[in-house]
Structure formats: structure tokens, C-alpha cells
Design a protein around this motif. Sequence first.
Motif, short mmCIF file in Angstrom:
data_model
loop_
_atom_site.label_atom_id
_atom_site.label_comp_id
_atom_site.label_asym_id
_atom_site.label_seq_id
_atom_site.Cartn_x
_atom_site.Cartn_y
_atom_site.Cartn_z
N GLY A 1 0.83 -1.19 0.00
CA GLY A 1 0.00 0.00 0.00
C GLY A 1 0.86 1.24 0.00
N GLY A 2 0.52 2.21 -0.84
CA GLY A 2 1.29 3.44 -0.91
C GLY A 2 0.40 4.63 -1.17
N ALA A 3 0.94 5.83 -0.92
CA ALA A 3 0.22 7.07 -1.16
C ALA A 3 1.22 8.12 -1.62
CB ALA A 3 -0.50 7.54 0.10
N GLY A 4 0.74 9.04 -2.43
CA GLY A 4 1.64 10.06 -2.94
C GLY A 4 0.92 11.10 -3.74
N VAL A 5 1.66 11.72 -4.66
CA VAL A 5 1.12 12.79 -5.49
C VAL A 5 1.44 12.46 -6.95
CG1 VAL A 5 1.31 14.55 -3.72
CG2 VAL A 5 3.24 14.16 -5.27
N GLY A 6 0.69 13.08 -7.85
CA GLY A 6 0.92 12.85 -9.27
C GLY A 6 0.32 13.95 -10.11
N VAL A 7 0.58 13.87 -11.39
CA VAL A 7 0.00 14.81 -12.34
C VAL A 7 -0.31 14.04 -13.62
CG1 VAL A 7 2.26 15.52 -13.24
CG2 VAL A 7 0.27 17.04 -13.50
N GLY A 8 -1.45 14.35 -14.20
CA GLY A 8 -1.85 13.72 -15.45
C GLY A 8 -2.16 14.78 -16.49
N VAL A 9 -1.94 14.45 -17.74
CA VAL A 9 -2.26 15.33 -18.86
C VAL A 9 -3.05 14.52 -19.87
CG1 VAL A 9 -1.38 16.82 -20.69
CG2 VAL A 9 -0.17 16.69 -18.50
N ARG A 10 -4.20 15.05 -20.27
CA ARG A 10 -5.04 14.33 -21.23
C ARG A 10 -5.44 15.28 -22.36
NH1 ARG A 10 -10.05 10.48 -19.60
NH2 ARG A 10 -8.24 9.39 -18.71
N TYR A 11 -5.36 14.76 -23.59
CA TYR A 11 -5.80 15.52 -24.77
C TYR A 11 -6.93 14.75 -25.45
CZ TYR A 11 -5.88 17.76 -29.32
OH TYR A 11 -6.28 18.42 -30.46
N TRP A 12 -8.07 15.43 -25.59
CA TRP A 12 -9.24 14.83 -26.22
C TRP A 12 -9.26 15.18 -27.71
CZ3 TRP A 12 -12.63 11.77 -23.50
CH2 TRP A 12 -12.59 11.85 -22.11
N PHE A 13 -9.73 14.24 -28.55
CA PHE A 13 -9.84 14.53 -29.98
C PHE A 13 -10.88 13.60 -30.61
CE2 PHE A 13 -6.68 11.27 -29.48
CZ PHE A 13 -6.81 10.43 -30.57
N ASP B 1 -3.56 10.03 -22.85
CA ASP B 1 -3.42 10.40 -21.44
C ASP B 1 -2.04 9.93 -20.93
OD1 ASP B 1 -5.39 10.97 -18.79
OD2 ASP B 1 -3.65 9.68 -18.41
N PHE B 2 -1.35 10.87 -20.26
CA PHE B 2 -0.07 10.51 -19.64
C PHE B 2 -0.10 10.98 -18.20
CE2 PHE B 2 4.25 11.69 -18.30
CZ PHE B 2 4.85 10.43 -18.37
N SER B 3 0.28 10.09 -17.28
CA SER B 3 0.33 10.47 -15.87
C SER B 3 1.59 9.91 -15.25
CB SER B 3 -0.90 9.96 -15.11
OG SER B 3 -0.88 8.55 -15.03
N VAL B 4 2.14 10.63 -14.27
CA VAL B 4 3.30 10.19 -13.52
C VAL B 4 3.03 10.47 -12.05
CG1 VAL B 4 4.50 12.40 -13.85
CG2 VAL B 4 5.82 10.33 -13.29
N GLN B 5 3.43 9.55 -11.19
CA GLN B 5 3.16 9.67 -9.76
C GLN B 5 4.41 9.28 -8.97
OE1 GLN B 5 0.04 6.84 -9.21
NE2 GLN B 5 -1.54 8.09 -10.26
N TYR B 6 4.48 9.83 -7.77
CA TYR B 6 5.48 9.34 -6.81
C TYR B 6 4.74 8.94 -5.54
CZ TYR B 6 9.32 8.78 -3.63
OH TYR B 6 10.20 8.24 -2.72
N ARG B 7 4.99 7.72 -5.08
CA ARG B 7 4.29 7.22 -3.91
C ARG B 7 5.31 6.80 -2.84
NH1 ARG B 7 0.65 2.70 -7.04
NH2 ARG B 7 -0.15 4.06 -8.71
N GLU B 8 4.92 6.97 -1.59
CA GLU B 8 5.66 6.46 -0.43
C GLU B 8 4.93 5.21 0.07
OE1 GLU B 8 8.39 7.18 1.12
OE2 GLU B 8 8.97 9.06 0.11
N LYS B 9 5.71 4.25 0.52
CA LYS B 9 5.11 3.03 1.05
C LYS B 9 4.39 3.33 2.37
CE LYS B 9 7.49 -0.12 3.16
NZ LYS B 9 8.41 -1.24 3.48
N VAL B 10 3.19 2.81 2.50
CA VAL B 10 2.43 2.93 3.74
C VAL B 10 2.48 1.61 4.50
CG1 VAL B 10 0.15 3.37 4.73
CG2 VAL B 10 0.91 4.68 2.74
N PHE B 11 2.42 0.50 3.81
CA PHE B 11 2.53 -0.81 4.45
C PHE B 11 2.94 -1.82 3.38
CE2 PHE B 11 -1.86 -0.51 3.05
CZ PHE B 11 -2.05 -1.72 2.40
N GLY B 12 3.36 -2.99 3.84
CA GLY B 12 3.59 -4.11 2.95
C GLY B 12 4.88 -4.04 2.17
N ASP B 13 4.84 -4.56 0.96
CA ASP B 13 6.01 -4.75 0.11
C ASP B 13 6.59 -3.43 -0.37
OD1 ASP B 13 7.38 -7.13 -1.40
OD2 ASP B 13 7.14 -5.51 -2.87
#
Length: 640
Positions: A589-601, A614-626
Motif C-alpha cells: 500500500g502506498g500514497a503520494g502525489v501525481g499529475v496527469g495530462v489528457r488531450y481529447w480529440f 493520457d499521460f500520468s506520472v506519480q510518486y508514492r511512499e510506502k504505507v505498508f507491505g512490500d
Amino acid sequence: MLCHGQGQAEILPLPLSGPAYAIANEAYGAYNRKDYDLAIAKAREALRQRDDAGQLRKLIALAERDKDRRDHPERYPDARPKPGYLDGNRALRAYAEGDYERSAQFARKAISQAPKNADYRMMLIEALQRQQRLEEAEVATHDAVQALGPQPALSRRLQSIHEQMAVVKAAQGYEALARGDNDTAVSYARDVVQRYPQEIAYRRLLVSALIAQQQYAEARSAATEALALKGNDATLLAQRGQMRLRLGDKPGAQQDFAQALAVGNLPLREQASLYAAMGQPRQALERMQQARDAGELQPGDEVQMAYFLSQSGDDHAALAVFKRLDRQNGLKPKEVQDAAYTAMRASEDAQAIAYFDRVLDYQKAGDLKMPDQQVFDTRRAVSDLSREWGVTNTTTYRGASTSNGLSGTPSRSNDSVQNSTEVFWRPAGYRDARFVELYGRVTDTLWNKESGNDKGMDALQGAVGVRIKPFSEYNVMAAFERTFPLAGSKVDGDWLVRLGYGSSIGTDLRVDVPSWWTSQLYAEGGRYLNDKRNYFNSEWQLGRSFRLDRVSPRLVVFPHVVAAVDYDSKMRSEVDALGRTKTSSDNAGGAGVGVGVRYWFRETAHKAPQSYVDFSVQYREKVFGDDSAEGVFARLTYSW
């Protein structure tokens, strides 16, 4: 006329007509020729036919008086016509002939010669009333009171004039209401209610005018005041119920509707409306059918039967009514819009598209006013209804795809780049978001950090399957598929059962505001039957979408926070290059922040954009587990 207040107003005599008029005319002619006996005889015969004609009694009295003066002049040594006599007589005759304007003219001349003569003044008042010159009649009555002093007859006449004025103003109020001049209607209604507060008809006018003016709270108060005078007025109860419903008082509205129906004197079509508002569409439909059989329906009323059928859950029957009325007389733009949604709920996709296309054409022509976002949502409905197949290509770096909740399955190694291309087909169409899809998918691992894991041709696998979305209201989807190796890869084939759920707010494009809150949640669980492997993937994103109009009104950026939970029953401990054992478990389990960009056509005049990148990138910190729960995650999706 009868008064609308407490007492009885004076009744104006009806003008002479028919045989009585002809005989009376002969009587006046004989009187003018001084043939008094003939005048008296003719007047009595006319009076026999019309005993309410008081002017004939006056003529008889004048003829008898003048005959006596002629036959016995010794009795009248100073006899001569009184001031105003000739003009007063002319006014009386003009009144009897129905020429009220000339009657008023002669009466004014007679009054100028004999200001204290009550008969001349009453003749003027009556002639003005007959012409509906009520303000002048009111002035003439006040002048008579000033000249003669207070008299009961003048008081009754003034009350009669005021009641006539109220009736006229009320009629003007209803005319203003009919032409949409609601402010004028309210003004007239307030005036007549102030003059005659006990008259329920005027209070009904005030309530109706306030409703049309959208003064709902004030209309409710006006209806309550009126009902305090007459507690069982069905029309007022129904109106107050509607206002209570608009103001959020549903229990009060239901009480008013039930009481109005209990009174039992409403037309059938109005009873139907009340039953519909009470959530009883079947009873509403019965009343509407009774009204149709009784010939009480007005033009356009029959379309209400379609609405009642739809409210009762029978969209197929409602659509049949819409179609029939459209063929017969054509539907109004708003009715076409309602028919489109009915056809969509009835899973008549082609019919719904045809109706929605007409709605958009009406909007473009100015025949149907719709907010910009509603226009876009209508185009989105056309896009959804018309989609029969699609292609989705997704490339992920660490993590599963969330494009539709059932497009990706987990790999044994998390630190990798995977690509998946899927083609789907809906053989039965959209069916109000209760569709069945047949699909095929090719998946490959393009890169893997750990050299021992399969990639490239060794990891190439295919899948074919069927998935079903059984509910319109809930985004729940089940799938059953067969995976198999491709091109001699080392992947083992298996049977896979999957169940997914998704919930989203604000994930589509908005055209009414430049930014909006967006949330999307997806969760999927599955089991490989041969491998006896269970897995669960989930991800929740929350943020705000911003439309980048300076670049393109179809480009949206989505900064967000993210939380993800994964489970895999076959997760194993791994040893890194230095011989250290990583933290390992069967969940992460993890949590973090991210940003996505989507172009409709890919849009048309009738369809909202059907494709996106659609392109998205995130960075997460581990909260529990692996340890797989932390780090950078990226995803690129192309949806056609």
C-alpha cells in the motif's frame, strides 16, 4: 351583475330587444307626437313583455302627466317644462334604444340645467356603466353624492361600479398572465385582492401570477392566506403543494396534493398531474386515460401519458407514445429531448441517437435553449450510444492500468515496463450502459529491471474473453477470459475470472468552467484458475482538473493525490545485488502525489470527443507491505 363581496349590487336593466324594443319605439314616437293615449297603450304592451324595463314605467308616468296637463290646463296654471326636461327625455329614449353614448351626452346636458335632479344623474351613471367607462361612472357617482348628499341608491351604485372595476382588472390580470406579462398580472391581482380580500377567485389569480413570476415563497404564503378563508379549495391546495415541493417541503406538498384530491372537484387531467407529483404514475396514467376517453384532453396533453408511463418504469410503452405523437403531429423540441432519454433507457440506441441529433439541431437553430455543458453532455450521450468497438493501448511503468478497470493484470515483477493493446466489440450496442463486450488483448513486458524475468518475445501473451456490465447505475464489470502464450513465449496459459468496480466524478471534459474537482476510484480482483493465484489492484485519485485553453480547449492537466493498494498471493521475497532481502509480503500500500495530462480529440458536431491520449506520472511512499508500493509510477494510454 352580482357583487363579489358581502352584499348585493344593483342590477342594471337589460337593454330592450326584439318585439318589446319595436313596441317601445312606437310608444316613444307616439309620445313625441303628443299622442299620449297611444304612447301609454304601446308602453304598457312593451312592459307586459318586459316587466323589468323601468324606463317604460317612466314613459307611462310622463305620458299620463302630459295628457292630464293637456286635457285639464286649468289644473296647471303655471305648467311648463322643467329645466333639463327635453334633454333628460332624449337621454331616456337613447338609453332605451341602446345608444348609451348619446344617452350620456343628453344626460350631461340635462344635469347642467338641473344639477339637483337625481334621475338625470342616475341616467348618466347607468349610461357610462353600460359603456364600461367605469372610472367616469365612479366620478359621476361622487359628483352626484356631492350635489345631492349621501343616498342609499348612490352607495349601492358606487359599490356596483367598484365590483365591475375589480372584475375588469381581474380579467386584465388573466390576459396579462396569458401573454407572459407576469409583473402586470401581479399588479392587477394585488389591486383586486386589496379591494375584495374575501373573494377567492381574485386570490387564485394572485397565486397564479406569483407562480409565473417565480416568487415561490410568496406564492405559497398567498395560497395559505387564501386557504385560511376557504380551507377546501382544491385549486389552491394543488398550487400550494407545487410551491412546497419547489421549496423542498415534500411532506407538506404530499399532504396538500392528497387533500386536493380528496376534495374531488379537480379536472381529471389535473388529478393526473397530482398523482404523478405524489409518485403514483399508474394512478396518474389512469386519470389521463379517463380524461382522454371523456374528451377533456387539450392539444399537447396526450404527451403527458408518455411521461407517466416513463415514471412508472415502462420506458418501452412511453417510447411508443412518443413515436406515435411524433408521427401524428410532431413533438416539440423539449419533448424530443425527453423522448431521447426515454429511448436510451429503453435500450433503443438508434432511436435515441436520432432524437439526440434533432435536439442538437434544435439547439443550434435557437429553438431549444440549453447551457453549454448540457449541449456537451448530449453530444457525449451520442458518442456513448454510437460506440460499437474501440481500441486501447496502455504502457505502464510499475503498476496496472486503470483505463477501464479490467484491462490489465498484475505481473510477477513490479519494476518493469509493460504494454497492452486491446480491441473490444459490443455486439448488442450500448444498452443504457448495460453492455456486453467481446475482447482480445496482447500484452508484453518491454523492459524488466531484473535480468532473470521474461521480457520481449519470451513474455508475449494473448487473451480473449467476454465481459459484462450488468447495471446502468453502477460501474461494476465481470469478465471471463483465456490467456495463452504467443510466438512461442514462455508464458503459461490460464483461465482468468475477474471482477472490477469503478467510480468517477469529473473525469470527462467540462466546457462550462475552466477547472473542476475530479475523483476516480478503481478496484479489481481476479483469480487464475490453473495457477491458483489471486490478486487485487486498486487506485484512488483525487485532484482538480484544469483546462489549458491557451494551448487547446481539449487539453486538460490533472494534479492529484493518489492512494493505491495491491495484493498478490504469489508475491515472493527477493534478494538484491548486495545479497540483502527486501521487505516482502503479499500486499503493498502506498500514497503520494501525481499529475496527469489528457488531450481529447475525434469529435463531430453531434459527437463529443471520442478518443484521448493520457499521460500520468506519480510518486508514492510506502504505507505498508512490500517495497513495490513506493517509487515512481507512470502510465501512457491511447484510447480510440
